[in-house]
Design a protein around this motif. Structure first.
Motif, short mmCIF file in Angstrom:
data_model
loop_
_atom_site.label_atom_id
_atom_site.label_comp_id
_atom_site.label_asym_id
_atom_site.label_seq_id
_atom_site.Cartn_x
_atom_site.Cartn_y
_atom_site.Cartn_z
N SER A 85 -6.12 7.47 2.47
CA SER A 85 -5.61 8.89 3.12
C SER A 85 -6.20 8.96 4.66
CB SER A 85 -5.81 10.38 2.41
OG SER A 85 -7.23 10.57 2.46
N VAL A 86 -7.25 8.05 5.12
CA VAL A 86 -7.70 8.13 6.22
C VAL A 86 -7.24 6.98 7.37
CG1 VAL A 86 -9.71 7.35 7.65
CG2 VAL A 86 -10.13 8.58 5.30
N ARG A 87 -6.18 7.41 8.10
CA ARG A 87 -5.46 6.34 8.93
C ARG A 87 -6.46 5.34 9.42
NH1 ARG A 87 -0.56 7.16 10.80
NH2 ARG A 87 0.20 5.89 12.93
N GLU A 88 -5.81 4.21 9.35
CA GLU A 88 -6.61 2.99 9.84
C GLU A 88 -7.72 2.36 9.32
OE1 GLU A 88 -4.75 1.21 11.93
OE2 GLU A 88 -3.01 2.50 12.34
N GLU B 201 0.76 -1.26 0.06
CA GLU B 201 -0.11 0.10 -0.21
C GLU B 201 0.61 1.30 0.19
OE1 GLU B 201 -3.41 1.35 3.10
OE2 GLU B 201 -4.20 -0.43 1.72
N PRO B 202 2.03 1.46 0.67
CA PRO B 202 2.58 2.91 0.76
C PRO B 202 3.17 2.76 -0.68
CG PRO B 202 3.24 1.37 2.67
CD PRO B 202 2.42 0.46 1.79
N MET B 203 3.68 1.85 -1.30
CA MET B 203 4.01 1.92 -2.87
C MET B 203 3.05 2.25 -3.84
SD MET B 203 3.70 -0.39 -5.49
CE MET B 203 4.14 -0.50 -7.05
N ARG C 226 -10.18 2.74 -9.39
CA ARG C 226 -9.55 4.01 -9.72
C ARG C 226 -9.22 4.72 -8.72
NH1 ARG C 226 -14.52 5.03 -11.83
NH2 ARG C 226 -14.63 7.04 -10.76
N TRP C 227 -7.99 5.31 -8.97
CA TRP C 227 -7.11 6.14 -7.96
C TRP C 227 -8.12 7.21 -7.29
CZ3 TRP C 227 -4.31 5.42 -4.07
CH2 TRP C 227 -3.42 6.53 -3.41
#
Length: 272
Positions: free
Chosen positions: A268-271, A206-208, A259-260
């Motif tokens: 972008s929402v943490r957790e 996911e970070p990539m 789609r992005w």
């Protein structure tokens, strides 16, 4: 497909097993009886190891007569059992599930295909389909990132892809590695594409995914033409149990490929 077709595993026999990397194997499977409906690149099956359970695995190759390949990394009890499967062993498959890469919608576009680690496996059928129709698409760039040279999958096939550009980078090299080192996004500078007529496909950690998708958008690729494959805990694969919910999406049904512009506000929402 019958109402129970998504619930009852169809028997598939292992006809070949290949070690791709430490803890990662590819299983070639053929139906024992009737084949499942045709899979599209990017879709997944629920693969059942009898006596252990089942996990979702994207198809890494789609052959004729119902033949399928799955590339599996050993990370738990079920995946351990699948990775230990030998030729002749029977596994259970349910599917096809989820959304595919929808390559035909990118006709006439340059293609940027970015894979991180085992994320190359779900992208491989897409790459094969794209390079098989060179007149249909523009430049085809394949960017691959992995932790070490030993972790790279499809080592024998990658050099044979007739792409415009294929680049491989690793986080950590070894004494025999003389290629690129660093983040896969650094390879975007070497890819050939016109942003306003490009479709991108991204799969990996996911970070990539976040870093790559944002970089592509900053370079001018429309967010709606950046397609990413997301991973969550899938249990039923039919949209009923809710384990794979991401915001308003059930990824077994509405994904894994989205789609992005749909995925970005959710990731972008943490957790979440």
């Amino acid at each position: 497909m019958s109402p129970n077709g998504h619930l009852l595993p169809a028997p598939y026999r292992v006809v070949d097993r290949r070690r791709e990397a430490p803890g990662t194997v590819t299983l070639d499977l053929e139906p024992v009886r009737k084949a499942l409906p045709l899979f599209e690149p990017g879709q997944f099956a629920m693969v059942h190891s009898f006596g252990r359970g089942e996990i979702p695995v994207s198809v890494s190759d789609i052959g004729t007569s119902g033949r399928l390949s799955h590339t599996i990394r050993s990370v738990g009890a079920v995946s351990d059992g699948l990775c230990e499967a030998e030729s002749g062993q029977v596994l259970g498959l349910r599917g096809p599930f989820g959304t595919g890469w929808q390559l035909p919608k990118a006709r006439g576009h340059d293609l940027v295909i970015v894979a991180g680690g085992i994320g190359l496996a779900p992208l491989s059928p897409l790459i094969r389909a794209a390079v098989a129709e060179p007149e249909t698409y523009g430049h085809v760039s394949v960017l691959i990132g992995t932790r070490t040279p030993a972790d790279l999958i499809a080592k024998q096939e990658i050099p044979r892809w007739p792409t415009t550009y294929t680049g491989v980078t690793v986080d950590r090299g070894d004494d025999d590695w003389h290629g690129e080192m660093g983040l896969v996004t650094h390879l975007l500078d070497r890819a050939s594409f016109e942003p306003d007529r490009t479709t991108a496909f991204v799969c990996g950690p996911e970070p990539m995914i976040r870093a790559t998708a944002r970089d592509l958008v900053e370079r001018g690729v429309p967010a709606g033409r950046v397609r990413v494959s997301l991973e969550r805990n899938m249990r039923c694969a039919t949209g009923h149990c809710g384990h794979c919910q991401l915001g308003g999406l059930l990824l077994c049904r509405d994904g894994p490929v989205v789609r992005w512009d749909q995925a970005e506000p959710l990731l972008s929402v943490r957790e979440l």
